[in-house]
Design a protein around this motif. Structure first.
Motif, PDB file in Angstrom:
ATOM      1  N   ASP A   1       0.497  -0.709   0.062  1.00 49.11           N
ATOM      2  CA  ASP A   1      -0.202  -0.287   0.333  1.00 49.11           C
ATOM      3  C   ASP A   1       1.485   1.140  -0.165  1.00 49.11           C
ATOM      4  O   ASP A   1       2.203   1.383   0.724  1.00 49.11           O
ATOM      5  N   LYS A   2       0.510   2.401  -0.781  1.00 52.81           N
ATOM      6  CA  LYS A   2       1.601   3.163  -0.970  1.00 52.81           C
ATOM      7  C   LYS A   2       1.223   4.041   0.349  1.00 52.81           C
ATOM      8  O   LYS A   2      -0.022   3.486   1.202  1.00 52.81           O
ATOM      9  N   PRO A   3       2.250   4.712   0.757  1.00 52.56           N
ATOM     10  CA  PRO A   3       2.212   5.836   2.692  1.00 52.56           C
ATOM     11  C   PRO A   3       1.248   6.782   2.107  1.00 52.56           C
ATOM     12  O   PRO A   3       0.534   6.769   2.699  1.00 52.56           O
ATOM     13  N   SER A   4       0.485   7.241   0.313  1.00 51.38           N
ATOM     14  CA  SER A   4      -0.182   8.539   0.785  1.00 51.38           C
ATOM     15  C   SER A   4      -1.772   7.495   1.104  1.00 51.38           C
ATOM     16  O   SER A   4      -2.575   8.098   1.576  1.00 51.38           O
ATOM     17  N   ILE A   5      -2.125   6.731   0.565  1.00 62.26           N
ATOM     18  CA  ILE A   5      -3.159   5.786   0.272  1.00 62.26           C
ATOM     19  C   ILE A   5      -3.774   5.283   2.603  1.00 62.26           C
ATOM     20  O   ILE A   5      -4.245   5.240   3.092  1.00 62.26           O
TER      21      ILE A   5
ATOM     22  N   LYS B   1      -2.345   7.042   4.706  1.00 63.43           N
ATOM     23  CA  LYS B   1      -2.292   8.150   5.495  1.00 63.43           C
ATOM     24  C   LYS B   1      -3.960   8.380   5.281  1.00 63.43           C
ATOM     25  O   LYS B   1      -4.530   8.632   6.081  1.00 63.43           O
ATOM     26  N   ARG B   2      -4.163   8.247   3.961  1.00 63.70           N
ATOM     27  CA  ARG B   2      -5.395   9.360   4.275  1.00 63.70           C
ATOM     28  C   ARG B   2      -6.207   7.642   4.611  1.00 63.70           C
ATOM     29  O   ARG B   2      -7.628   8.114   4.920  1.00 63.70           O
ATOM     30  N   ASP B   3      -6.490   6.298   4.585  1.00 59.58           N
ATOM     31  CA  ASP B   3      -7.161   5.607   5.081  1.00 59.58           C
ATOM     32  C   ASP B   3      -6.859   5.784   6.822  1.00 59.58           C
ATOM     33  O   ASP B   3      -7.885   5.761   7.641  1.00 59.58           O
ATOM     34  N   GLU B   4      -5.963   6.276   7.868  1.00 56.22           N
ATOM     35  CA  GLU B   4      -5.697   6.143   9.214  1.00 56.22           C
ATOM     36  C   GLU B   4      -6.891   7.350   9.169  1.00 56.22           C
ATOM     37  O   GLU B   4      -7.327   7.646   9.747  1.00 56.22           O
TER      38      GLU B   4
END
Length: 80
Positions: free
Chosen positions: A56-60, A62-65
């Motif tokens: 999972d990309k780090p940006s995704i 962070k978005r999920d969190e």
């Protein structure tokens, strides 16, 4: 009499700790297996394996969190 085995090893840079299930003499094997399954579930090994199956990309992440945090906040506001 209780039988208890606790083995700790350093295996390929990872600390491996065995799950210990004390079994009393005359105790049902099904009950001991149930205890083992409960302890294994608490370790989170299966959850970690599922999480590592794909990247999972780090940006995704962070978005999920962030989405989860908003959900929890709304849930807490509804309960009050």
């Amino acid at each position: 009499m209780q039988s208890k085995i606790n083995i700790t090893k350093l295996y390929n840079k990872y600390l491996v700790i065995m799950i210990v299930v004390p079994v009393k003499e005359g105790e049902n094997i099904e009950r001991a297996l149930k205890k083992f399954k409960r302890k294994f579930e608490k370790t989170g090994v299966v959850k970690e394996l599922r999480r590592r199956q794909c990247f999972d990309k780090p940006s995704i992440v962070k978005r999920d969190e962030l989405i989860h945090a908003v959900y929890i906040e709304k849930k807490n506001l509804r309960e009050e």
